[in-house]
Scaffold this active site. Structure first.
Site, short mmCIF file in Angstrom:
data_model
loop_
_atom_site.label_atom_id
_atom_site.label_comp_id
_atom_site.label_asym_id
_atom_site.label_seq_id
_atom_site.Cartn_x
_atom_site.Cartn_y
_atom_site.Cartn_z
N ASP A 93 3.88 0.22 3.48
CA ASP A 93 3.40 0.87 4.69
C ASP A 93 4.35 0.51 5.83
O ASP A 93 4.55 -0.66 6.11
CB ASP A 93 1.98 0.33 4.97
CG ASP A 93 1.26 1.12 6.04
OD1 ASP A 93 1.85 2.08 6.56
OD2 ASP A 93 0.12 0.77 6.36
N ASP A 149 4.68 7.71 6.01
CA ASP A 149 5.07 6.30 6.17
C ASP A 149 4.49 5.36 5.13
O ASP A 149 4.64 4.16 5.27
CB ASP A 149 4.70 5.82 7.56
CG ASP A 149 3.20 5.59 7.71
OD1 ASP A 149 2.43 6.42 7.23
OD2 ASP A 149 2.83 4.56 8.29
N GLU A 150 3.83 5.85 4.12
CA GLU A 150 3.32 4.91 3.12
C GLU A 150 3.31 5.50 1.72
O GLU A 150 3.30 6.72 1.54
CB GLU A 150 1.95 4.37 3.51
CG GLU A 150 0.85 5.40 3.59
CD GLU A 150 -0.46 4.75 4.01
OE1 GLU A 150 -1.09 4.07 3.19
OE2 GLU A 150 -0.86 4.96 5.17
#
Length: 377
Positions: free
Chosen positions: A41, A128-129
């Site tokens: 993350d 983003d993860e």
DNA sequence: GCGGATCAC
DNA sequence: TATGGTGATCCGC
């Protein structure tokens, strides 16, 4: 629900408990601790990207979003999902940077290239993860020479290029010349491990990583930071549910490994607040709180009651959580998602769809939706 | 099968 | 002035 609870008899609870116990022991037998699942993350992704590209923002209270909605903020009184105009009242100095999704997408593609080196079948959850299965990588890694586990500090980035100004943040390929020390320990994660060398490859600073999962994940985060000047946090656990919780544990710019033993998992679960588990949101939390359940050990203790009050899928879900069970293999990406990751544009994709539809029509098999299979052909 | 509720980003 | 946009799952009808 509380009314329903009041009408439950001792006998009902007892028979429910028998069922719950039987189910728990059968689930226990199926527990798989052999996988190494990682959840990565990026730290405050949108805000971090904007601060990287506009270092003047570093000293100011800032948020990313609009007057209607903020996505990310570092400010103590201002949180994500807060309307910007209210944030402005709480903090008049707040600088609100408009969102720039194309830029975040470009950075996302950069980090996904790195993810693919550790697990080509990684599953992105958002820009983003992602979830990665490190099991195979770590096994192969045991036989790798030190040179394959050595990575350079990307010092060239710091020496060349020119200062970015706020106006050119849209030029994605431009070299930046300022180091983004967003978090205190950002660049000092491990200056000199035993065995690490100061130089390799024409004097560039290098770092050697070990063969364990922790080292592999540290290496991946190091490469992300060198490539994008942004930091990531990670969680390592035997399943996806736990890995996700773990990635939050040492955020920002940290990682946490939950060992692959039954004991470690059950200990970890005992003190875990139910709200931390992905899938338990505001509403479920309130309902559980009303039954005096705040952490996962309560969840286990009240399972008989829960089985009488909630739907089958709901209490089965709670049951899995209370035992620290979760998905041990990451679902394979669909073919068209793989295709998207090959950086095909929407136009190219719709052209392919058209071609496939023509083909399908020729074959009189329109309903096969062949475009899904095109990437392989 | 569909809409509402919940959840995630 | 002004409180998001999208997709997934589950549930009841």
């Amino acid at each position: 629900m509380l009314l329903q609870k009041a009408q439950i008899t001792e006998q009902q609870l007892k028979t429910a408990q028998v069922q719950v116990d039987r189910m728990a022991s059968s689930l226990e037998k199926s527990r798989d601790l052999s996988r190494l699942i990682v959840h990565v993350d990026m730290d405050a992704f949108y805000a971090a990207v904007e601060m990287r590209d506009c270092p003047e923002l570093k000293d100011k209270p800032m948020a990313v979003g609009s007057m209607s909605m903020l996505f990310y903020s570092f400010h103590i009184f201002v949180r994500a999902a807060m309307p910007g105009f209210i944030a402005k009242k709480l903090c008049p100095n707040l600088v609100i940077v408009p969102v720039n999704f194309d830029k975040y997408r470009a950075v996302s593609n950069e980090i996904r290239e790195i993810f693919a080196d550790y697990d080509p079948h990684f599953q992105p959850l958002s820009l983003d993860e992602a979830y990665l299965d490190f099991t195979d990588h770590v096994e192969q890694r045991q036989h790798w020479p030190e040179s394959s586990r050595t990575h350079q500090y990307c010092s060239g980035r710091l020496a060349t290029g020119r200062a970015p100004s706020y106006k050119n943040v849209n030029e994605l390929t431009e070299e930046q010349d300022l180091s983004p020390v967003l978090f205190e320990d950002s660049l000092s994660s491990s200056p000199s491990l035993p065995g690490s060398r100061d130089v390799c490859d024409a004097g560039a600073k290098c770092e050697v990583f070990g063969t364990s999962v922790e080292e592999a994940v540290r290496e991946m985060r190091f490469r992300i930071e060198q490539k994008t000047m942004l930091t990531a946090s990670a969680g390592i656990a035997p399943n996806m549910m736990l890995a996700k919780v773990c990635s939050d544990k040492n955020k920002p710019n940290g990682q946490y490994r939950l060992p692959s033993t039954r004991e470690a998992v059950t200990d970890f679960i005992q003190t875990l607040p139910v709200r931390k588990v992905s899938g338990i949101g505001k509403v479920s939390e309130k309902m559980l709180n009303a039954l005096d359940i705040t952490n996962c050990s309560h969840l286990g203790q009240q399972m008989a009651l829960l089985s009488l009050l909630f739907s089958e899928t709901s209490w089965h879900h709670f049951m899995g959580i209370s035992l620290g069970l979760g998905s041990t293999h990451i679902p394979r990406k669909k073919k068209h998602e793989t295709f998207k990751e090959m950086n095909k544009t929407e136009e190219q994709m719709s052209l392919c769809r058209e071609l496939c539809e023509e083909l399908a029509a020729d074959l009189k098999k329109e309903d096969l939706k062949l475009w899904k299979y095109l990437p392989e052909r």
